[in-house]
Design an enzyme around this catalytic site. Structure first.
Site, PDB file in Angstrom:
ATOM      1  N   LYS A   1       4.009   5.640   3.011  1.00  0.00           N
ATOM      2  CA  LYS A   1       4.083   5.572   4.473  1.00  0.00           C
ATOM      3  C   LYS A   1       5.273   4.726   4.909  1.00  0.00           C
ATOM      4  O   LYS A   1       5.558   3.681   4.321  1.00  0.00           O
ATOM      5  CB  LYS A   1       2.802   4.952   5.039  1.00  0.00           C
ATOM      6  CG  LYS A   1       1.544   5.735   4.715  1.00  0.00           C
ATOM      7  CD  LYS A   1       0.293   5.046   5.246  1.00  0.00           C
ATOM      8  CE  LYS A   1      -0.956   5.844   4.899  1.00  0.00           C
ATOM      9  NZ  LYS A   1      -2.189   5.182   5.390  1.00  0.00           N
TER      10      LYS A   1
ATOM     11  N   HIS B   1      -6.883   1.903   4.504  1.00  0.00           N
ATOM     12  CA  HIS B   1      -6.897   3.283   4.067  1.00  0.00           C
ATOM     13  C   HIS B   1      -5.964   3.493   2.878  1.00  0.00           C
ATOM     14  O   HIS B   1      -4.944   2.818   2.739  1.00  0.00           O
ATOM     15  CB  HIS B   1      -6.471   4.196   5.223  1.00  0.00           C
ATOM     16  CG  HIS B   1      -7.366   4.120   6.410  1.00  0.00           C
ATOM     17  ND1 HIS B   1      -6.933   4.346   7.694  1.00  0.00           N
ATOM     18  CD2 HIS B   1      -8.697   3.824   6.510  1.00  0.00           C
ATOM     19  CE1 HIS B   1      -7.940   4.205   8.540  1.00  0.00           C
ATOM     20  NE2 HIS B   1      -9.018   3.893   7.842  1.00  0.00           N
TER      21      HIS B   1
ATOM     22  N   ASP C   1     -14.712   2.641   9.007  1.00  0.00           N
ATOM     23  CA  ASP C   1     -14.096   1.491   8.356  1.00  0.00           C
ATOM     24  C   ASP C   1     -15.106   0.394   8.058  1.00  0.00           C
ATOM     25  O   ASP C   1     -15.046  -0.241   6.999  1.00  0.00           O
ATOM     26  CB  ASP C   1     -12.945   0.950   9.213  1.00  0.00           C
ATOM     27  CG  ASP C   1     -11.752   1.890   9.233  1.00  0.00           C
ATOM     28  OD1 ASP C   1     -11.618   2.712   8.310  1.00  0.00           O
ATOM     29  OD2 ASP C   1     -10.940   1.814  10.179  1.00  0.00           O
TER      30      ASP C   1
ATOM     31  N   TYR D   1       3.989   6.953  12.059  1.00  0.00           N
ATOM     32  CA  TYR D   1       3.984   6.943  10.601  1.00  0.00           C
ATOM     33  C   TYR D   1       4.710   8.193  10.092  1.00  0.00           C
ATOM     34  O   TYR D   1       4.397   9.303  10.512  1.00  0.00           O
ATOM     35  CB  TYR D   1       2.582   7.034  10.009  1.00  0.00           C
ATOM     36  CG  TYR D   1       1.442   6.335  10.697  1.00  0.00           C
ATOM     37  CD1 TYR D   1       0.684   5.388  10.010  1.00  0.00           C
ATOM     38  CD2 TYR D   1       1.053   6.658  11.995  1.00  0.00           C
ATOM     39  CE1 TYR D   1      -0.412   4.773  10.603  1.00  0.00           C
ATOM     40  CE2 TYR D   1      -0.032   6.042  12.593  1.00  0.00           C
ATOM     41  CZ  TYR D   1      -0.771   5.104  11.892  1.00  0.00           C
ATOM     42  OH  TYR D   1      -1.855   4.511  12.486  1.00  0.00           O
TER      43      TYR D   1
END
Length: 202
Positions: A72, A62, A170, A132
């Site tokens: 992140k 991603h 995905d 995250y």
């Protein structure tokens, strides 16, 4: 805490110092000042996410449009995942390459992934919990994906791929080459210009 730059520029492995006694363990898993020293600017956190995954679950690859994209800071408070950073910045000297960090509840490492980089992980245990900290809120119109099974990238998951659990989102994502050809990927120049803007504000 120890911070080590990975082989992909602008990504780092963070290993905290743990203090244990008969009650348990204490650690600092995030320190903005320590990270700022190596990144060049403070990290303006906007959102915190948590995922819980079955063993074999693959999430990613991603990324988000830059600017502002989404840096992140990722750790695994429970279980274990193999976490990947993928350089998808067209023109980067490490374009198409990747590095990985084992995130688990033993060493309690974290990984920092700058804006414009791709992110993916595979759960190595059941109930693998990943947290995250991110620098922008989720915006579905700016979020994109690359197929994590793309052989050109060649991620090494450490599990039998017959056990892998992936979302249709995905598996339907384009390959790296297809994403590059369509103009979907960020450029090395745009990423560097954005980092310079952030550093100038520091």
């Amino acid at each position: 805490m120890q911070i080590r730059e990975l082989s992909i520029p602008d990504s780092y492995e963070i290993t905290p110092k743990q203090f244990g006694d008969d009650r348990g363990v204490f650690l600092e898993w995030y320190r903005f000042d320590k990270l700022e020293e190596v990144v060049g600017h403070s990290i303006d956190l906007k959102q915190a996410n948590t995922s819980v995954s079955k063993r074999g679950s693959v999430r990613g690859i991603h990324f988000a449009d830059i600017p502002p994209s989404q840096a992140k800071y990722v750790t695994a408070p429970h279980g274990a995942v193999l976490d990947f950073v993928i350089d998808i910045r067209v023109g980067s000297p490490t374009f198409g390459k990747w590095d990985s960090v084992l995130l688990d509840d033993k060493d309690r490492r974290a990984i920092y992934i700058a804006e414009g980089l791709g992110h993916c992980f595979v759960a190595l245990t059941d109930n693998a919990t990943v947290s995250y900290l991110v620098t922008d809120t989720f915006n579905p119109t700016r979020e994109h994906g690359i197929n994590p099974l793309d052989p050109e990238i060649g991620l090494e998951f450490g599990i039998d791929l017959s056990e892998a659990l992936l979302s249709p989102k995905d598996t339907d994502a384009p390959s790296l080459a297809e994403a590059a050809a369509s103009g979907l990927l960020p450029s090395w120049e745009a990423a560097r210009a954005y980092y310079d803007t952030l550093n100038a504000k520091a």
